[in-house]
Design a protein around this motif. Structure first.
Motif, short mmCIF file in Angstrom:
data_model
loop_
_atom_site.label_atom_id
_atom_site.label_comp_id
_atom_site.label_asym_id
_atom_site.label_seq_id
_atom_site.Cartn_x
_atom_site.Cartn_y
_atom_site.Cartn_z
N ASP A 130 34.09 2.70 75.12
CA ASP A 130 34.17 3.81 74.19
C ASP A 130 34.85 5.03 74.81
N ASP A 131 34.61 5.28 76.10
CA ASP A 131 35.28 6.41 76.77
C ASP A 131 36.79 6.21 76.84
N VAL B 275 36.08 2.41 70.02
CA VAL B 275 34.86 3.21 69.86
C VAL B 275 33.92 2.56 68.85
N LYS B 276 34.48 2.12 67.73
CA LYS B 276 33.65 1.50 66.69
C LYS B 276 33.14 0.12 67.10
N LEU C 245 32.21 -0.86 70.17
CA LEU C 245 31.21 -0.89 71.23
C LEU C 245 29.79 -1.19 70.73
N SER D 73 25.75 8.08 78.31
CA SER D 73 27.08 7.84 78.85
C SER D 73 27.23 8.28 80.30
#
Length: 287
Positions: A193-194, A217-218, A220, A50
């Protein structure tokens, strides 16, 4: 004196009007390849830690700008003096894209997944070296896709028989927008996601923001896997399109077949042939 200034301003206004109209036409013409460009480069810009995503993406973006600075003046000169050479360069670039797409498919079929290769490479090379290798690969692919974007944009403005200043400005604008637009979208994807985590923190683990952030998030990993698939297909479609539009034999081949299907299989067949040749050459040199 005043009338002279107004005449100059009038000429500039007329020039910009032509540029705006030509830019709209060129952008429409390049819309398809820009979509492929986005899919290919988004796949290449993902898969990093990341903290390294934005630096890597910025390095690829700078490489893309340098590519455009090289390609635009050369394409303009070649279009004026040696238009045949442009087709030759496109076909060579198409061969590279076809090989890259076919290589991924062949490795998948032969159970040599990229994840396995990456795990083996990590034991013998540093993360910095792997990162550098992937950046170089992304910039190389961007160069070839940029060549096609610039050529298509140049062809669109040349058809209208516009003046050379209009052609230069229009192609430069399209090239600039291609880089900013494509890599701007890629940046949004890789940081999805960030953004989702920040929404989750603000939501205090409840409500719409929490659900939306959790969904991002899920999503990505699914998006990245989809981009890997779409990027491979895009490589073959772009290469097949180059062969179809640049070589008359392929253009006339199987006229009843859907053009998209023909371009995909043409890119795949050429890519497999090149892949087999290169693998055999590697084996010969190893011996």
């Amino acid at each position: 004196m005043a009338s002279g200034i107004f005449a100059i301003l009038d000429d500039i206004a007329a020039l910009m009007d032509d540029v705006v109209v030509a830019s709209k036409i060129a952008t429409k013409k390049t819309a398809g390849i820009l979509g492929d460009d986005l899919a290919v480069n988004a796949e290449k810009a993902t898969g990093f830690v990341s903290s390294r995503e934005i630096p890597v993406l910025w390095a690829i973006t700078k490489g893309s700008f340098i590519n455009k600075l090289i390609i635009v003046p050369i394409a303009l000169l070649l279009n004026f003096y040696l238009p045949l050479l442009i087709k030759i360069i496109l076909v060579i670039g198409g061969c590279y894209l076809a090989y890259e797409g076919a290589e991924k498919i062949c490795h998948y079929i032969l159970k040599k997944r990229n994840s396995v290769n990456n795990n083996l490479e990590t034991t013998s090379t540093s993360e910095a070296q792997l990162e550098s290798t992937k950046i170089k690969s992304a910039v190389t692919t961007d160069f070839i896709l940029s060549v096609e974007i610039v050529i298509i944009a140049l062809g669109a403005v040349a058809e209208r028989q516009l003046s050379m200043p209009v052609q230069i400005i229009t192609v430069s604008i399209v090239a600039f927008l291609a880089t900013v637009g494509v890599y701007g979208m890629v940046a949004l994807i890789v940081r999805m996601d960030d953004f989702g985590f920040s929404l989750i923190k603000r939501s205090k683990n409840k409500g719409f923001l929490f659900s939306f952030g959790n969904g991002l998030v899920k999503a990505l990993p699914i998006v990245i896997r989809a981009l890997a698939f779409i990027g491979t297909i895009a490589l073959l479609l772009v290469s097949g399109g180059i062969f179809t539009h640049s070589i008359e034999f392929f253009h006339q081949l199987f006229p009843s077949i859907n053009s998209t299907v023909k371009e995909f299989f043409l890119g795949l067949i050429v890519g497999i042939i090149i892949f087999v040749l290169i693998e055999n050459i590697k084996k010969i040199f190893k011996k």
